[in-house]
Write a protein that holds these residues in place. Structure first.
Motif, mmCIF file in Angstrom:
data_model
loop_
_atom_site.group_PDB
_atom_site.id
_atom_site.type_symbol
_atom_site.label_atom_id
_atom_site.label_comp_id
_atom_site.label_asym_id
_atom_site.label_seq_id
_atom_site.Cartn_x
_atom_site.Cartn_y
_atom_site.Cartn_z
ATOM 1 N N ALA A 158 1.886 12.435 1.172
ATOM 2 C CA ALA A 158 2.580 11.183 1.467
ATOM 3 C C ALA A 158 2.761 10.423 0.164
ATOM 4 O O ALA A 158 1.794 10.163 -0.553
ATOM 5 C CB ALA A 158 1.767 10.349 2.450
ATOM 6 N N ILE A 159 4.014 10.061 -0.135
ATOM 7 C CA ILE A 159 4.329 9.338 -1.367
ATOM 8 C C ILE A 159 5.130 8.103 -0.990
ATOM 9 O O ILE A 159 6.071 8.190 -0.209
ATOM 10 C CB ILE A 159 5.158 10.212 -2.340
ATOM 11 C CG1 ILE A 159 4.389 11.483 -2.689
ATOM 12 C CG2 ILE A 159 5.515 9.422 -3.594
ATOM 13 C CD1 ILE A 159 5.192 12.481 -3.503
ATOM 14 N N GLY A 160 4.775 6.952 -1.553
ATOM 15 C CA GLY A 160 5.514 5.733 -1.262
ATOM 16 C C GLY A 160 5.349 4.701 -2.354
ATOM 17 O O GLY A 160 4.423 4.765 -3.159
ATOM 18 N N ASP A 161 6.265 3.728 -2.348
ATOM 19 C CA ASP A 161 6.239 2.705 -3.397
ATOM 20 C C ASP A 161 6.283 1.281 -2.844
ATOM 21 O O ASP A 161 6.479 0.335 -3.587
ATOM 22 C CB ASP A 161 7.414 2.908 -4.362
ATOM 23 C CG ASP A 161 8.762 2.616 -3.727
ATOM 24 O OD1 ASP A 161 8.835 2.481 -2.486
ATOM 25 O OD2 ASP A 161 9.749 2.520 -4.468
ATOM 26 N N ASP A 162 6.094 1.128 -1.555
ATOM 27 C CA ASP A 162 6.310 -0.171 -0.934
ATOM 28 C C ASP A 162 5.132 -0.562 -0.057
ATOM 29 O O ASP A 162 4.326 0.286 0.332
ATOM 30 C CB ASP A 162 7.598 -0.108 -0.093
ATOM 31 C CG ASP A 162 8.209 -1.465 0.140
ATOM 32 O OD1 ASP A 162 7.557 -2.300 0.793
ATOM 33 O OD2 ASP A 162 9.331 -1.694 -0.335
ATOM 34 N N ARG A 163 5.083 -1.823 0.271
ATOM 35 C CA ARG A 163 4.048 -2.332 1.170
ATOM 36 C C ARG A 163 4.107 -1.646 2.531
ATOM 37 O O ARG A 163 3.083 -1.431 3.181
ATOM 38 C CB ARG A 163 4.229 -3.850 1.338
ATOM 39 C CG ARG A 163 3.105 -4.531 2.050
ATOM 40 C CD ARG A 163 3.265 -6.042 1.984
ATOM 41 N NE ARG A 163 4.109 -6.584 3.012
ATOM 42 C CZ ARG A 163 3.707 -6.839 4.259
ATOM 43 N NH1 ARG A 163 2.468 -6.587 4.613
ATOM 44 N NH2 ARG A 163 4.527 -7.358 5.132
ATOM 45 N N THR A 164 5.306 -1.282 2.961
ATOM 46 C CA THR A 164 5.457 -0.632 4.261
ATOM 47 C C THR A 164 4.835 0.758 4.289
ATOM 48 O O THR A 164 4.624 1.315 5.360
ATOM 49 C CB THR A 164 6.943 -0.542 4.665
ATOM 50 O OG1 THR A 164 7.639 0.248 3.707
ATOM 51 C CG2 THR A 164 7.578 -1.919 4.761
ATOM 52 N N ASP A 165 4.521 1.328 3.140
ATOM 53 C CA ASP A 165 3.889 2.644 3.074
ATOM 54 C C ASP A 165 2.372 2.579 3.241
ATOM 55 O O ASP A 165 1.729 3.607 3.451
ATOM 56 C CB ASP A 165 4.224 3.321 1.738
ATOM 57 C CG ASP A 165 5.710 3.558 1.589
ATOM 58 O OD1 ASP A 165 6.316 4.126 2.506
ATOM 59 O OD2 ASP A 165 6.266 3.165 0.544
ATOM 60 N N GLU A 166 1.795 1.407 3.153
ATOM 61 C CA GLU A 166 0.339 1.277 3.217
ATOM 62 C C GLU A 166 -0.231 1.715 4.566
ATOM 63 O O GLU A 166 -1.293 2.316 4.620
ATOM 64 C CB GLU A 166 -0.090 -0.148 2.873
ATOM 65 C CG GLU A 166 0.192 -0.529 1.428
ATOM 66 C CD GLU A 166 -0.475 0.391 0.418
ATOM 67 O OE1 GLU A 166 -1.651 0.760 0.594
ATOM 68 O OE2 GLU A 166 0.199 0.744 -0.581
ATOM 69 N N ASP A 167 0.476 1.434 5.674
ATOM 70 C CA ASP A 167 0.026 1.907 6.991
ATOM 71 C C ASP A 167 -0.004 3.431 7.015
ATOM 72 O O ASP A 167 -0.891 4.041 7.604
ATOM 73 C CB ASP A 167 0.961 1.412 8.099
ATOM 74 C CG ASP A 167 0.969 -0.095 8.221
ATOM 75 O OD1 ASP A 167 -0.115 -0.710 8.089
ATOM 76 O OD2 ASP A 167 2.049 -0.666 8.452
ATOM 77 N N PHE A 168 0.978 4.026 6.391
ATOM 78 C CA PHE A 168 1.092 5.475 6.275
ATOM 79 C C PHE A 168 -0.131 6.038 5.552
ATOM 80 O O PHE A 168 -0.819 6.927 6.059
ATOM 81 C CB PHE A 168 2.381 5.760 5.515
ATOM 82 C CG PHE A 168 2.871 7.166 5.478
ATOM 83 C CD1 PHE A 168 2.565 8.086 6.468
ATOM 84 C CD2 PHE A 168 3.687 7.568 4.440
ATOM 85 C CE1 PHE A 168 3.062 9.379 6.430
ATOM 86 C CE2 PHE A 168 4.196 8.853 4.384
ATOM 87 C CZ PHE A 168 3.877 9.762 5.377
ATOM 88 N N PHE A 169 -0.413 5.510 4.372
ATOM 89 C CA PHE A 169 -1.550 5.990 3.585
ATOM 90 C C PHE A 169 -2.864 5.821 4.347
ATOM 91 O O PHE A 169 -3.704 6.718 4.360
ATOM 92 C CB PHE A 169 -1.660 5.227 2.257
ATOM 93 C CG PHE A 169 -0.476 5.373 1.346
ATOM 94 C CD1 PHE A 169 0.242 6.554 1.256
ATOM 95 C CD2 PHE A 169 -0.079 4.310 0.558
ATOM 96 C CE1 PHE A 169 1.334 6.677 0.394
ATOM 97 C CE2 PHE A 169 0.999 4.414 -0.305
ATOM 98 C CZ PHE A 169 1.708 5.594 -0.385
ATOM 99 N N ARG A 170 -3.035 4.678 4.966
ATOM 100 C CA ARG A 170 -4.277 4.348 5.669
ATOM 101 C C ARG A 170 -4.518 5.278 6.865
ATOM 102 O O ARG A 170 -5.652 5.583 7.200
ATOM 103 C CB ARG A 170 -4.222 2.891 6.119
ATOM 104 C CG ARG A 170 -5.515 2.302 6.581
ATOM 105 C CD ARG A 170 -5.491 0.803 6.886
ATOM 106 N NE ARG A 170 -4.207 0.219 7.180
ATOM 107 C CZ ARG A 170 -3.470 -0.519 6.322
ATOM 108 N NH1 ARG A 170 -3.918 -0.750 5.108
ATOM 109 N NH2 ARG A 170 -2.315 -1.026 6.679
ATOM 110 N N SER A 171 -3.449 5.733 7.506
ATOM 111 C CA SER A 171 -3.588 6.511 8.739
ATOM 112 C C SER A 171 -3.937 7.978 8.514
ATOM 113 O O SER A 171 -4.438 8.628 9.419
ATOM 114 C CB SER A 171 -2.296 6.430 9.554
ATOM 115 O OG SER A 171 -1.274 7.172 8.919
ATOM 116 N N LEU A 172 -3.674 8.486 7.323
ATOM 117 C CA LEU A 172 -3.850 9.918 7.090
ATOM 118 C C LEU A 172 -5.298 10.275 6.787
ATOM 119 O O LEU A 172 -6.055 9.461 6.267
ATOM 120 C CB LEU A 172 -2.938 10.369 5.946
ATOM 121 C CG LEU A 172 -1.445 10.229 6.246
ATOM 122 C CD1 LEU A 172 -0.620 10.542 5.001
ATOM 123 C CD2 LEU A 172 -1.033 11.110 7.405
#
Length: 158
Positions: free
Chosen positions: A103-117
């Motif tokens: 998972a790769i992201g650059d925005d605040r909206t990606d934080e839920d993504f990172f946290r869930s994995l």
């Protein structure tokens, strides 16, 4: 994932289209359960002022709906409350057993993504800010290098 309603979307879309006309260089991105107003290509000063105004309007409009306002990097997203990239990722991951998750992201909206994995997933934040991702890279160029390295390794070239 629970069933989501997007009854709010038609009116929000109309409002956001007005702001696209108002701010040259801004544009809309429409998805099934979200709408985003992007202003990264607009005049920074004008866009920042208008973004504050638009956020206030959207907060008032969505106060009694099942929508939430998310402010990202040069984007304002309106989406169904309780639905985020993390929940979507878990839904899709539950459908199949994967050998590797990146998972790769650059925005605040990606934080839920990172946290869930899970801890086995590779999570990478683009930019050197605090994040729920386990790793950081400086820029999209570093992401390209990482992906090329992974590709080469998968081919046995490293």
């Amino acid at each position: 994932m629970r069933a989501a309603s997007s009854e709010w979307k038609k009116d929000v879309l109309s409002l956001l289209k007005h702001y696209v006309d108002k701010v040259p260089g801004s544009f809309l991105e429409e998805k099934e359960y979200s709408v985003s107003w992007h202003f990264r290509k607009a005049d920074p000063e004008q866009a920042a002022d208008v973004a504050r105004e638009l956020t206030d309007l959207l907060l008032q409009y969505t106060a009694n709906t099942d929508a939430q306002i998310i402010q990202g990097r040069k984007v304002i997203e309106v989406r169904n409350a309780g639905i985020d990239k993390g929940k979507a990722a878990l839904y899709f991951l539950s459908k199949k057993n994967y050998d590797f998750v990146l998972a790769i992201g650059d925005d605040r909206t990606d934080e839920d993504f990172f946290r869930s994995l899970s801890a086995q997933a590779w999570t990478v934040k683009v930019g050197m800010t605090h994040s729920n991702a386990r790793s950081n890279v400086m820029s999209y160029k570093d992401v390209r290098n990482l992906l090329n390295m992974l590709k080469d390794r998968a081919r046995g070239e490293v």
